[in-house]
Design an enzyme around this catalytic site. Structure first.
Site, short mmCIF file in Angstrom:
data_model
loop_
_atom_site.label_atom_id
_atom_site.label_comp_id
_atom_site.label_asym_id
_atom_site.label_seq_id
_atom_site.Cartn_x
_atom_site.Cartn_y
_atom_site.Cartn_z
N ALA A 65 0.93 -1.17 0.01
CA ALA A 65 0.02 0.10 0.16
C ALA A 65 0.94 1.24 -0.13
CB ALA A 65 -0.78 0.01 1.23
N GLY A 108 0.57 -4.79 0.52
CA GLY A 108 -0.57 -5.05 -0.38
C GLY A 108 -0.22 -5.64 -1.75
N GLU A 111 -0.55 -9.07 -1.38
CA GLU A 111 -1.98 -9.51 -1.19
C GLU A 111 -2.54 -9.39 -2.63
OE1 GLU A 111 -2.67 -6.68 1.90
OE2 GLU A 111 -3.39 -8.33 3.19
N GLU A 131 4.23 -5.21 7.20
CA GLU A 131 3.29 -4.33 8.15
C GLU A 131 3.75 -4.12 9.45
OE1 GLU A 131 2.33 -6.31 5.48
OE2 GLU A 131 0.75 -5.66 4.57
N1 CO8 Z 1 4.47 3.37 -0.15
C1 CO8 Z 1 4.89 4.38 -0.88
N2 CO8 Z 1 6.19 4.64 -1.18
C2 CO8 Z 1 7.06 3.51 -1.53
C3 CO8 Z 1 6.46 2.40 -1.14
C4 CO8 Z 1 5.22 2.38 -0.35
N3 CO8 Z 1 4.88 1.07 0.11
N4 CO8 Z 1 7.51 1.44 -1.40
C5 CO8 Z 1 8.55 1.95 -1.89
N5 CO8 Z 1 8.17 3.33 -2.13
C6 CO8 Z 1 8.87 4.44 -2.58
C7 CO8 Z 1 10.07 5.00 -1.84
O1 CO8 Z 1 9.62 5.83 -0.75
C8 CO8 Z 1 10.91 5.56 -2.77
O2 CO8 Z 1 10.32 6.88 -3.00
P1 CO8 Z 1 11.51 8.11 -3.30
O3 CO8 Z 1 12.39 7.75 -4.41
O4 CO8 Z 1 10.78 9.18 -3.51
O5 CO8 Z 1 12.40 8.12 -1.85
C9 CO8 Z 1 10.83 4.94 -4.10
O6 CO8 Z 1 9.57 4.10 -4.01
C10 CO8 Z 1 11.65 3.42 -4.46
O7 CO8 Z 1 12.10 2.94 -3.29
P2 CO8 Z 1 13.20 2.92 -2.34
O8 CO8 Z 1 14.13 3.81 -2.51
O9 CO8 Z 1 13.14 2.45 -0.91
O10 CO8 Z 1 13.95 1.65 -3.22
P3 CO8 Z 1 14.80 0.39 -2.32
O11 CO8 Z 1 15.17 -0.48 -3.62
O12 CO8 Z 1 15.87 0.90 -1.46
O13 CO8 Z 1 13.82 -0.36 -1.67
C11 CO8 Z 1 11.58 -1.50 -0.91
C12 CO8 Z 1 12.69 -0.90 -2.12
C13 CO8 Z 1 12.50 -2.58 -0.18
C14 CO8 Z 1 10.28 -1.75 -1.66
C15 CO8 Z 1 11.43 -0.26 0.09
O14 CO8 Z 1 11.16 0.85 -0.83
C16 CO8 Z 1 10.27 -0.68 1.11
O15 CO8 Z 1 10.76 -1.31 2.05
N6 CO8 Z 1 9.27 -0.27 0.91
C17 CO8 Z 1 7.90 -0.31 1.73
C18 CO8 Z 1 7.55 -1.64 1.71
C19 CO8 Z 1 6.16 -1.69 2.71
O16 CO8 Z 1 6.55 -1.70 4.12
N7 CO8 Z 1 5.11 -2.33 2.30
C20 CO8 Z 1 3.97 -2.48 3.17
C21 CO8 Z 1 3.23 -1.25 3.10
S1 CO8 Z 1 1.83 -1.47 4.32
C22 CO8 Z 1 0.72 -2.29 3.39
O17 CO8 Z 1 0.85 -2.74 2.09
C23 CO8 Z 1 -0.70 -2.54 4.01
C24 CO8 Z 1 -1.53 -3.36 3.08
C25 CO8 Z 1 -2.92 -3.22 3.51
C26 CO8 Z 1 -4.11 -3.42 2.53
C27 CO8 Z 1 -3.89 -3.03 1.03
C28 CO8 Z 1 -4.28 -1.64 0.75
C29 CO8 Z 1 -3.88 -1.21 -0.47
#
Ligand code: CO8
Length: 257
Positions: A65, A108, A111, A131
Site C-alpha cells: 500500500a 498489499g 496481497e 506491515e
Molecule cells: N509506499 C509509498 N512509497 C513507496 C513504497 C510504499 N509502500 N515502497 C516504496 N516506495 C517509494 C520509496 O519511498 C521511494 O520513493 P523516493 O524515491 O521518492 O524516495 C521509491 O518508492 C523507491 O523505493 P526505495 O528507494 O526505498 O527503493 P529500495 O530498492 O531501496 O527499497 C523497498 C525498495 C524494499 C520496496 C522499500 O521501498 C520498502 O521497504 N518499501 C516499503 C514496503 C512496505 O513496507 N510495504 C508494506 C506497506 S503497508 C501495506 O501494504 C498494508 C496493506 C494493507 C491493505 C492494502 C491496501 C492497498
C-alpha cells in the site's frame, strides 16, 4: 483527466494489467486499486479475453500500500470509504487471474498477487508482509491467503517478523505455481496464459467457483456444488465440441459458449 496508474493491453485472448507507478515501486494507492479492479472487471466481461495477467512495471511487482497515503487514514476513513470493497470485487472475477511477479511483492502487493488464482514468479521475486515493521498488519487478506497456502506456523513466523520470502521458498511452500529466470518471466507467463486460454472457458469458470468454494465449506457442500457445476458444463456447446473432437481425433476449438 486524472493520471492513470495502470496500463491495460491485450495480446490475443490475454488481457494484461500493468501496474504503472515504477517511481514508487508500484505502491498501491486507492485510485490504483480501483483502476486495477475496474480493468479486471472490463476484461472479465469481454468475450474475447480468456485470461487476465497482472504484472508490475519497473523493478517491482508492487511494494505494498502507498504508505504516504495510508499514514493519514483513520478507522473512520476506512469505515466510511470502505476501500476494501474494491478488493472484494477482485474475488468475484470469474476468469483465470495470473500474477506475474518480479522483484518486490510486499504488503498489499503480496496481497494483490495472492488474490490471483495463479502466481508465476521470477527468480528475483521477494514476497513478504512488512506491515508489522510499520506497526500494523496485513489488511487485504494476507493473514488468510498466506495461512491457507503455507499453514499456520510459517504464516505466523513470516507475518510476525516481516521477513521476506524468497522466490524459491515461496515455490517450496506452494505460494507460487511456477518459478522462472527473470529474463524469461514474460515468455513463461504468456506460455502459461495461452495454455489456459486454449481450454474450455465455461468449464474453467465452473472449476474456479468449485475450487474457491472448497476453501470455505464442508466436503459434503463442496461436493454438492461440484456436481451441480459438472451438470452445468453439459449445457455448453464446448462440452459437445470437446467430446466430439476426442472421437474425431482432432484438437477441440472452444468458443466459450
Ligand atoms: N509506499 C509509498 N512509497 C513507496 C513504497 C510504499 N509502500 N515502497 C516504496 N516506495 C517509494 C520509496 O519511498 C521511494 O520513493 P523516493 O524515491 O521518492 O524516495 C521509491 O518508492 C523507491 O523505493 P526505495 O528507494 O526505498 O527503493 P529500495 O530498492 O531501496 O527499497 C523497498 C525498495 C524494499 C520496496 C522499500 O521501498 C520498502 O521497504 N518499501 C516499503 C514496503 C512496505 O513496507 N510495504 C508494506 C506497506 S503497508 C501495506 O501494504 C498494508 C496493506 C494493507 C491493505 C492494502 C491496501 C492497498
Amino acid at each position: 483527466m486524472s493520471e492513470s496508474f495502470i496500463n491495460a493491453r491485450t495480446a490475443g485472448s490475454i488481457g494484461f494489467i500493468e501496474l504503472n507507478r515504477p517511481e514508487s515501486a508500484n505502491a498501491l494507492n486507492r485510485q490504483m486499486v480501483k483502476e486495477i479492479v475496474n480493468q479486471a472487471e472490463t476484461f472479465d466481461a469481454d468475450n474475447a479475453i480468456r485470461v487476465i495477467v497482472i504484472q508490475g512495471k519497473g523493478r517491482a511487482f508492487a511494494a505494498g500500500a502507498d504508505i504516504e497515503e495510508m499514514k493519514e487514514e483513520t478507522p473512520l476513513t476506512f469505515e466510511m470509504d470502505d476501500p476494501f470493497a474494491d478488493w472484494d470485487r477482485l474475488t468475484l472475477i470469474h476468469k483465470p487471474l495470473i500474477a506475474s511477479v518480479h522483484g518486490f511483492a510486499l504488503g498489499g502487493g503480496f496481497e494483490l498477487a495472492l488474490h490471483c488464482d495463479l502466481i508465476i514468479a521470477a527468480d528475483n521475486a521477494e514476497f513478504g508482509f512488512p506491515e508489522v515493521t510499520l506497526g500494523v498488519m496485513p489488511g487485504a487478506g494476507g493473514t488468510q491467503f498466506l495461512t491457507r497456502a503455507s499453514g499456520r506456523r510459517k504464516a505466523l513466523e513470516w507475518i510476525w517478523t516481516g521477513n521476506r520470502i524468497l522466490a524459491k521458498t515461496a515455490y517450496d511452500y506452494h505460494i507460487v505455481n511456477r518459478l522462472t529466470a527473470k529474463e524469461l518471466l514474460d515468455e513463461e507467463t504468456i506460455r502459461l496464459a495461452r495454455e489456459i486460454a486454449e481450454r474450455a472457458p465455461i468449464a474453467q469458470r465452473l472449476i474456479k467457483e468449485a475450487v474457491v468454494h472448497a476453501e470455505d465449506v464442508s466436503l459434503k457442500d463442496g461436493m454438492k456444488l461440484e456436481r451441480k457445476n459438472f451438470y452445468l458444463a453439459f449445457a455448453s456447446e464446448d462440452q459437445k465440441e470437446g467430446m466430439r473432437a476426442f472421437s474425431e481425433k482432432r484438437k477441440p476449438f472452444f468458443k466459450g459458449v
